[in-house]
Design a protein around this motif. Structure first.
Motif, PDB file in Angstrom:
ATOM      1  N   GLY A  73       1.398  16.066   2.162  1.00 14.51           N
ATOM      2  CA  GLY A  73       2.287  16.960   1.131  1.00 14.51           C
ATOM      3  C   GLY A  73       3.693  16.241   1.198  1.00 14.51           C
ATOM      4  N   ALA A  74       4.158  15.413   2.196  1.00 17.28           N
ATOM      5  CA  ALA A  74       5.260  14.716   1.917  1.00 17.28           C
ATOM      6  C   ALA A  74       5.066  13.355   1.141  1.00 17.28           C
ATOM      7  CB  ALA A  74       5.998  14.227   3.357  1.00 17.28           C
ATOM      8  N   GLY A  75       4.095  12.719   1.404  1.00 14.13           N
ATOM      9  CA  GLY A  75       3.555  11.669   0.581  1.00 14.13           C
ATOM     10  C   GLY A  75       3.297  12.114  -0.951  1.00 14.13           C
ATOM     11  N   TYR A  76       2.778  13.182  -1.228  1.00 12.89           N
ATOM     12  CA  TYR A  76       2.702  13.681  -2.311  1.00 12.89           C
ATOM     13  C   TYR A  76       4.182  13.927  -3.151  1.00 12.89           C
ATOM     14  CZ  TYR A  76       0.659  16.477  -6.409  1.00 12.89           C
ATOM     15  OH  TYR A  76       0.391  17.038  -7.499  1.00 12.89           O
ATOM     16  N   TYR A  77       4.993  14.511  -2.508  1.00 14.83           N
ATOM     17  CA  TYR A  77       6.178  14.934  -2.896  1.00 14.83           C
ATOM     18  C   TYR A  77       6.963  13.719  -3.263  1.00 14.83           C
ATOM     19  CZ  TYR A  77      10.746  16.321  -3.537  1.00 14.83           C
ATOM     20  OH  TYR A  77      12.276  16.657  -4.283  1.00 14.83           O
ATOM     21  N   ILE A  78       7.117  12.766  -2.350  1.00  8.91           N
ATOM     22  CA  ILE A  78       8.075  11.519  -2.240  1.00  8.91           C
ATOM     23  C   ILE A  78       7.289  10.725  -3.585  1.00  8.91           C
ATOM     24  CG2 ILE A  78       6.945   9.908  -0.739  1.00  8.91           C
ATOM     25  CD1 ILE A  78       9.743   9.513   0.433  1.00  8.91           C
ATOM     26  N   GLY A  79       6.143  10.484  -3.517  1.00  8.72           N
ATOM     27  CA  GLY A  79       5.677   9.437  -4.679  1.00  8.72           C
ATOM     28  C   GLY A  79       5.683  10.139  -6.042  1.00  8.72           C
ATOM     29  N   TRP A  80       5.591  11.315  -6.132  1.00  9.01           N
ATOM     30  CA  TRP A  80       5.872  11.985  -7.460  1.00  9.01           C
ATOM     31  C   TRP A  80       7.280  12.147  -7.931  1.00  9.01           C
ATOM     32  CZ3 TRP A  80       2.586  11.713 -11.395  1.00  9.01           C
ATOM     33  CH2 TRP A  80       0.991  11.414 -11.348  1.00  9.01           C
ATOM     34  N   SER A  81       8.171  12.516  -7.120  1.00  7.17           N
ATOM     35  CA  SER A  81       9.355  12.798  -7.165  1.00  7.17           C
ATOM     36  C   SER A  81      10.115  11.402  -7.454  1.00  7.17           C
ATOM     37  CB  SER A  81      10.099  13.268  -6.110  1.00  7.17           C
ATOM     38  OG  SER A  81       9.633  14.802  -5.763  1.00  7.17           O
ATOM     39  N   TYR A  82       9.707  10.088  -6.828  1.00  6.55           N
ATOM     40  CA  TYR A  82      10.151   8.820  -7.084  1.00  6.55           C
ATOM     41  C   TYR A  82       9.889   8.250  -8.545  1.00  6.55           C
ATOM     42  CZ  TYR A  82      11.763   4.182  -5.858  1.00  6.55           C
ATOM     43  OH  TYR A  82      12.584   2.901  -5.936  1.00  6.55           O
ATOM     44  N   SER A 108       5.005   2.531 -11.638  1.00  4.18           N
ATOM     45  CA  SER A 108       3.312   1.863 -11.786  1.00  4.18           C
ATOM     46  C   SER A 108       3.072   1.748 -10.461  1.00  4.18           C
ATOM     47  CB  SER A 108       3.327   0.593 -12.541  1.00  4.18           C
ATOM     48  OG  SER A 108       3.920  -0.476 -12.036  1.00  4.18           O
ATOM     49  N   ARG A 109       3.711   1.301  -9.282  1.00  6.94           N
ATOM     50  CA  ARG A 109       3.151   0.961  -7.868  1.00  6.94           C
ATOM     51  C   ARG A 109       3.164   2.272  -7.333  1.00  6.94           C
ATOM     52  NH1 ARG A 109       3.660  -3.135 -11.322  1.00  6.94           N
ATOM     53  NH2 ARG A 109       3.358  -5.063 -10.437  1.00  6.94           N
ATOM     54  N   MET A 110       4.157   3.241  -7.552  1.00  8.70           N
ATOM     55  CA  MET A 110       4.088   4.750  -6.966  1.00  8.70           C
ATOM     56  C   MET A 110       2.752   5.277  -7.307  1.00  8.70           C
ATOM     57  SD  MET A 110       6.297   5.625  -5.025  1.00  8.70           S
ATOM     58  CE  MET A 110       7.321   4.671  -3.977  1.00  8.70           C
ATOM     59  N   LEU A 111       2.336   5.311  -8.559  1.00  5.71           N
ATOM     60  CA  LEU A 111       1.337   5.883  -9.208  1.00  5.71           C
ATOM     61  C   LEU A 111      -0.131   4.987  -8.766  1.00  5.71           C
ATOM     62  CD1 LEU A 111       2.068   6.340 -12.995  1.00  5.71           C
ATOM     63  CD2 LEU A 111       1.935   8.130 -11.245  1.00  5.71           C
ATOM     64  N   PHE A 112       0.084   3.620  -8.367  1.00 10.32           N
ATOM     65  CA  PHE A 112      -1.078   3.000  -7.773  1.00 10.32           C
ATOM     66  C   PHE A 112      -1.394   3.722  -6.289  1.00 10.32           C
ATOM     67  CE2 PHE A 112      -2.575  -0.439  -4.979  1.00 10.32           C
ATOM     68  CZ  PHE A 112      -3.635  -0.754  -5.659  1.00 10.32           C
ATOM     69  N   GLY A 113      -0.279   3.903  -5.623  1.00 13.75           N
ATOM     70  CA  GLY A 113      -0.237   4.399  -4.212  1.00 13.75           C
ATOM     71  C   GLY A 113      -0.552   5.775  -4.205  1.00 13.75           C
ATOM     72  N   LEU A 114      -0.428   6.675  -5.198  1.00  8.36           N
ATOM     73  CA  LEU A 114      -0.807   7.877  -5.292  1.00  8.36           C
ATOM     74  C   LEU A 114      -2.275   7.894  -5.588  1.00  8.36           C
ATOM     75  CD1 LEU A 114       2.338   9.400  -7.141  1.00  8.36           C
ATOM     76  CD2 LEU A 114       1.652  10.163  -4.947  1.00  8.36           C
ATOM     77  N   ALA A 115      -2.695   7.266  -6.619  1.00  7.49           N
ATOM     78  CA  ALA A 115      -4.152   7.220  -6.719  1.00  7.49           C
ATOM     79  C   ALA A 115      -4.994   6.776  -5.591  1.00  7.49           C
ATOM     80  CB  ALA A 115      -4.185   6.318  -8.089  1.00  7.49           C
ATOM     81  N   LYS A 116      -4.352   5.647  -4.717  1.00  8.61           N
ATOM     82  CA  LYS A 116      -5.059   5.311  -3.616  1.00  8.61           C
ATOM     83  C   LYS A 116      -5.368   6.595  -2.630  1.00  8.61           C
ATOM     84  CE  LYS A 116      -6.010   0.733  -3.951  1.00  8.61           C
ATOM     85  NZ  LYS A 116      -7.504   0.167  -3.578  1.00  8.61           N
ATOM     86  N   GLU A 117      -4.588   7.350  -2.538  1.00 13.51           N
ATOM     87  CA  GLU A 117      -4.543   8.478  -1.601  1.00 13.51           C
ATOM     88  C   GLU A 117      -5.350   9.654  -2.062  1.00 13.51           C
ATOM     89  OE1 GLU A 117      -3.696   8.503   1.365  1.00 13.51           O
ATOM     90  OE2 GLU A 117      -2.603   6.494   1.556  1.00 13.51           O
TER      91      GLU A 117
END
Length: 476
Positions: free
Chosen positions: A96-105, A323-332
């Motif tokens: 949940g924290a990864g989801y929040y920090i990624g999309w918020s960033y 774009s790097r945040m989206l890459f990380g989110l998609a990987k997860e």
């Protein structure tokens, strides 16, 4: 797994980001991240709100960010498999924290991009006719052109991005150093401006003292000053694309105090020495107004070009990091899987296009908020609120890292000074800045609507992400 083999894995896989950013790229990008649009455009308004106490504000914020970046650096170097904040938050706090920090960033940098578009239009007004910069259609066309230019740069290669950002940052650094020397010369020669004021260090405190607007003005200055620091954490998104991170990341982080003193405190001290703070327009870059006030229009034109390149640099960095945040989110599995695909040049092209499409919506914003300063303040206020929550989560990650991995902290060669108790001080400071945002009417509006983002994330997390994870777990 050893450090070298971690590096080799990252280099050999065609589905992973490549370590193409050298030490000089990282150092200059880190400096460029510390010299953002907020310093060049926002400091005019901050000076009008806080007066000379802006210097104290920048020293306080700079000190806090040094500790925040040391905490981030220690965590990233403790595990070189962490590609960015997302991996770190997901591992140490939870998905949940990864989801929040990624999309918020991601959203935070989209808002920076929109604020940058407002700043670009404001600066272009220096040259372009009013029918280009003051009509909604003209503003929208300028915005669209800037977004497409930045997208084109980022679609090529990571190394090219690093090279262009290196030169953008170098221009900013040389311009500020030049301004400090020219302004210092004016002070020592007691230069008299056409308006009658004489350049002197005493201009800083002789117009009402260091706190001319009182405690209320001092507190009000924090919001836009904080926006100036958005991007200082940018090196945390480059961990996966940095050569020799154990050597280069500590160098970039440790240089932060020097940068703050030189590029913020000393530069603005010189600006207010040459131009009394009472004569600095709130809606203009104080760096440009210094030369206009001194009657040197050619230098003002050059500085305006520098400021414009700084804004493009900020947008360039924002598009890169989102774009790097989206890459990380998609990987997860927390974003559409297509966003985890890399182009033949090892660039997350679909993520770049996705981010730029949203920044392009900033062009539409110009129709509804044609006042560029108002648009800038609204976007920057929402952005600051998001980044305060992200910076806070980085500190929470550090506290979790200390609790869960005490052996990694013991082995660390890049420990955060002050450790756990300093983490709580930084968290208290970030909470204090959130409270400050409720004091000003324009920032209060942003604070009131910001919980809507929490609702959107909570709903999408439970409807989209959790079912996807259940399906994946069943397959395993």
């Amino acid at each position: 797994m050893t450090t070298s083999s971690q590096h080799e894995d990252a280099q050999s896989s065609p589905h992973e980001l490549q370590r193409k950013l050298s030490n000089r790229h990282l150092q200059l990008i880190a400096i460029g991240g510390a010299i953002g649009t907020g310093l060049f455009m926002g400091s005019g308004k901050t000076i009008s709100l806080a007066g000379p106490s802006i210097l104290i504000i920048y020293m306080i914020i700079g000190g806090m960010f040094f500790f925040l970046m040391r905490a981030l650096g220690e965590i990233l170097l403790s595990n070189l498999h962490y590609k960015s904040f997302i991996d770190m938050a997901h591992d140490l706090i939870g998905p949940g924290a990864g989801y929040y920090i990624g999309w918020s960033y991601w959203l935070g940098w989209i808002l920076v991009g929109i604020a940058d578009l407002a700043a670009i239009i404001n600066y272009l007004g220096f040259w372009l006719p009013p029918d280009m910069t003051f009509t909604p259609m003209g503003q929208a066309l300028i915005s669209a052109g800037c977004v497409l230019f930045v997208l084109g740069i980022n679609l090529l290669t990571v190394k090219l991005f690093g090279e262009i950002e290196f030169w953008f940052a170098l221009i900013k650094i040389l311009a500020i150093i030049g301004l400090i020397f020219i302004g210092g010369f004016m002070v020592f020669t007691h230069y008299q401006a056409p308006g009658g004021s004489i350049a002197s260090f005493s201009n800083v405190w002789s117009h009402g003292g260091m706190f001319p607007k009182g405690g209320e003005g001092f507190l009000a200055g924090f919001q836009i000053a904080l926006f100036a620091f958005v991007g200082v954490e940018l090196i945390g998104t480059m961990a996966a694309e940095t050569k020799d991170p154990e050597k280069n990341l500590p160098k970039a982080v440790n240089a932060i105090p020097t940068r703050i003193i030189l590029f913020y405190v000393l530069a603005l001290f010189i600006v207010m020495s040459v131009t009394p703070w009472t004569e600095i327009p709130a809606d203009q870059s104080p760096f440009v107004s210094l030369f206009l006030h001194a009657g040197i229009p050619v230098s003002a034109i050059i500085m305006n070009l520098v400021v414009l390149s700084s804004v493009l640099s900020s947008m360039n960095s924002g598009v890169f990091s989102t774009s790097r945040m989206l890459f990380g989110l998609a990987k997860e599995g927390q974003a559409p899987t297509k966003l985890a695909e890399l182009s033949a040049r090892a660039v997350p092209a679909k993520g770049l296009v996705f981010s730029c499409a949203f920044i392009m919506s900033g062009a539409a914003l110009q129709y509804f908020v044609p006042n560029t300063i108002e648009a800038f303040t609204l976007a920057s206020s929402l952005c600051v609120i998001l980044f305060i929550s992200i910076w806070s989560l980085i500190m929470v990650c550090y506290l979790r890292y200390r609790k869960l991995n005490p052996e990694l902290h013991t082995k660390s060669t890049f420990k955060m000074p002050g450790g756990i108790w300093m983490s709580y001080i930084v968290l208290a400071f970030l909470l204090f800045t959130l409270v400050i945002l409720s004091l000003e009417p324009d920032t209060l509006k942003a604070l009131i609507i910001s919980p809507l983002w929490l609702v959107i994330l909570a709903v999408t997390y439970h409807i989209l992400y959790k079912p996807r994870m259940k399906k994946l777990n069943k397959k395993l």
